[in-house]
Design an enzyme around this catalytic site. Structure first.
Site, PDB file in Angstrom:
ATOM      1  N   GLU A 162       7.731 -12.992 -11.817  1.00 50.70           N
ATOM      2  CA  GLU A 162       7.602 -11.747 -12.591  1.00 50.70           C
ATOM      3  C   GLU A 162       6.245 -11.083 -12.371  1.00 50.70           C
ATOM      4  O   GLU A 162       5.967 -10.014 -12.917  1.00 50.70           O
ATOM      5  CB  GLU A 162       7.795 -12.021 -14.088  1.00 50.70           C
ATOM      6  CG  GLU A 162       9.228 -12.349 -14.483  1.00 50.70           C
ATOM      7  CD  GLU A 162      10.224 -11.283 -14.043  1.00 50.70           C
ATOM      8  OE1 GLU A 162       9.948 -10.098 -14.225  1.00 50.70           O
ATOM      9  OE2 GLU A 162      11.279 -11.666 -13.514  1.00 50.70           O
ATOM     10  N   ASP A 211      -1.879   9.697  16.276  1.00 52.21           N
ATOM     11  CA  ASP A 211      -0.860   9.020  15.472  1.00 52.21           C
ATOM     12  C   ASP A 211      -0.409   9.936  14.347  1.00 52.21           C
ATOM     13  O   ASP A 211      -1.156  10.822  13.932  1.00 52.21           O
ATOM     14  CB  ASP A 211      -1.461   7.773  14.797  1.00 52.21           C
ATOM     15  CG  ASP A 211      -1.269   6.514  15.629  1.00 52.21           C
ATOM     16  OD1 ASP A 211      -0.543   6.569  16.628  1.00 52.21           O
ATOM     17  OD2 ASP A 211      -1.861   5.484  15.253  1.00 52.21           O
TER      18      ASP A 211
HETATM   19  N1  SAM Z   1       8.386  -7.699 -12.538  1.00 53.43           N
HETATM   20  C1  SAM Z   1       7.574  -6.974 -11.591  1.00 53.43           C
HETATM   21  C2  SAM Z   1       7.681  -5.474 -11.869  1.00 53.43           C
HETATM   22  O1  SAM Z   1       8.790  -5.020 -12.079  1.00 53.43           O
HETATM   23  O2  SAM Z   1       6.651  -4.775 -11.803  1.00 53.43           O
HETATM   24  C3  SAM Z   1       8.014  -7.234 -10.168  1.00 53.43           C
HETATM   25  C4  SAM Z   1       7.747  -8.601  -9.700  1.00 53.43           C
HETATM   26  S1  SAM Z   1       8.187  -8.855  -8.012  1.00 53.43           S
HETATM   27  C5  SAM Z   1       9.746  -9.644  -8.131  1.00 53.43           C
HETATM   28  C6  SAM Z   1       7.106 -10.142  -7.532  1.00 53.43           C
HETATM   29  C7  SAM Z   1       5.849  -9.713  -6.812  1.00 53.43           C
HETATM   30  O3  SAM Z   1       6.206  -9.080  -5.600  1.00 53.43           O
HETATM   31  C8  SAM Z   1       4.973  -8.717  -7.516  1.00 53.43           C
HETATM   32  O4  SAM Z   1       4.113  -9.329  -8.451  1.00 53.43           O
HETATM   33  C9  SAM Z   1       4.199  -8.114  -6.363  1.00 53.43           C
HETATM   34  O5  SAM Z   1       3.082  -8.898  -5.999  1.00 53.43           O
HETATM   35  C10 SAM Z   1       5.211  -8.146  -5.236  1.00 53.43           C
HETATM   36  N2  SAM Z   1       5.846  -6.842  -4.984  1.00 53.43           N
HETATM   37  C11 SAM Z   1       7.146  -6.550  -5.190  1.00 53.43           C
HETATM   38  N3  SAM Z   1       7.435  -5.281  -4.845  1.00 53.43           N
HETATM   39  C12 SAM Z   1       6.271  -4.754  -4.392  1.00 53.43           C
HETATM   40  C13 SAM Z   1       5.908  -3.468  -3.905  1.00 53.43           C
HETATM   41  N4  SAM Z   1       6.795  -2.485  -3.813  1.00 53.43           N
HETATM   42  N5  SAM Z   1       4.624  -3.259  -3.538  1.00 53.43           N
HETATM   43  C14 SAM Z   1       3.708  -4.247  -3.636  1.00 53.43           C
HETATM   44  N6  SAM Z   1       3.997  -5.484  -4.105  1.00 53.43           N
HETATM   45  C15 SAM Z   1       5.256  -5.744  -4.487  1.00 53.43           C
END
Ligand code: SAM
Length: 228
Positions: free
Chosen positions: A112, A165
């Protein structure tokens, strides 16, 4: 530049560091990339890095102490970035900005996410790679590293220089062609075979504008265009 990555899956970065421009940049010492396995900073004998969320609900949360202890080992001054879908969307401008840092720390969330207190006390900035949710911050960290490292001095040779680019000067790149001259009935534009450098430069300039107008007209509004 030094980039430190805090992750529970350091192994994911091994192949990433062993190929192409990233590998060359490391060999030339343009960048020093270190991974920190969060489990090595766990405080209990089971090396627990995650725990149940207070208040209940699904999923786990990365505990604050291991991240705190890992960050304690990183050099100062540094910019600490947490990868999260809630962050500011990453773009080329941000890549240029991060490429100026001496020490960049990237925290990869999982489950999470991370305990809110780490976000509040230790994170300088939150960055997202787009409006979608991935399983972890490792792929976003790689995306950011690819974009940043290619901007570091002496990393790219002339043949793949960043000038021209997409997003450089606010426009998209012009189309590219290579041999053969004719492929399935489609010919390379004659001007590119002419050897006339001025005409080729003009064609490319026009094509950059045309591609931008067709594909990303929003960019034209912000582009720094001269009277020509
Ligand atoms: N519950 C969180 C929310 O909805 O904000 C999402 C958690 S996600 C399943 C797990 C981790 O994946 C996050 O803490 C982040 O580090 C990474 N992550 C997921 N999507 C991302 C994105 N679009 N950009 C950057 N990091 C991402």
């Amino acid at each position: 530049m030094r980039i430190d990555i805090i992750t529970i899956f350091p192994e994911l970065f091994k192949p990433f560091l062993q190929f192409g421009i990233i590998k060359k940049a490391c060999e030339k010492n343009a960048v020093d990339i270190q991974t920190f396995d969060l489990r090595n900073y766990a405080t209990d004998k089971h090396q627990m890095v995650d725990d149940y969320p207070y208040g209940g609900g699904p999923g786990m949360v990365l505990k604050p102490e291991p991240i705190w202890r890992a960050l304690d080992e990183l050099p100062h001054p540094r910019r600490v970035v947490f990868l999260t879908p809630q962050g500011q969307t990453f773009d080329q401008e941000k890549a240029w900005e991060l490429s100026q840092e001496k020490n960049l720390a990237l925290i990869c969330g999982r489950y999470e996410g991370i305990d809110e207190r780490v976000r509040e006390k230790l994170v300088d900035e939150e960055i997202s790679i787009g409006d979608y949710v991935l399983n972890g911050g490792e792929v976003p960290a790689m995306v950011i590293m690819e974009a940043v490292i290619r901007l570091l001095p002496d990393v790219l040779g002339d043949e793949d220089s960043v000038v021209g680019d997409s997003f450089y000067q606010g426009l998209l790149d012009h189309p590219h062609y290579t041999r053969p001259e004719e492929f399935k009935g489609q010919r390379v534009p004659q001007v590119l075979l002419s050897g006339d450098h001025k005409k080729i430069a003009n064609w490319r300039k026009k094509e950059r504008l045309r591609q931008t107008l067709l594909k990303r007209p929003d960019l034209l509004k912000k582009a720094n265009l001269d009277s020509e």
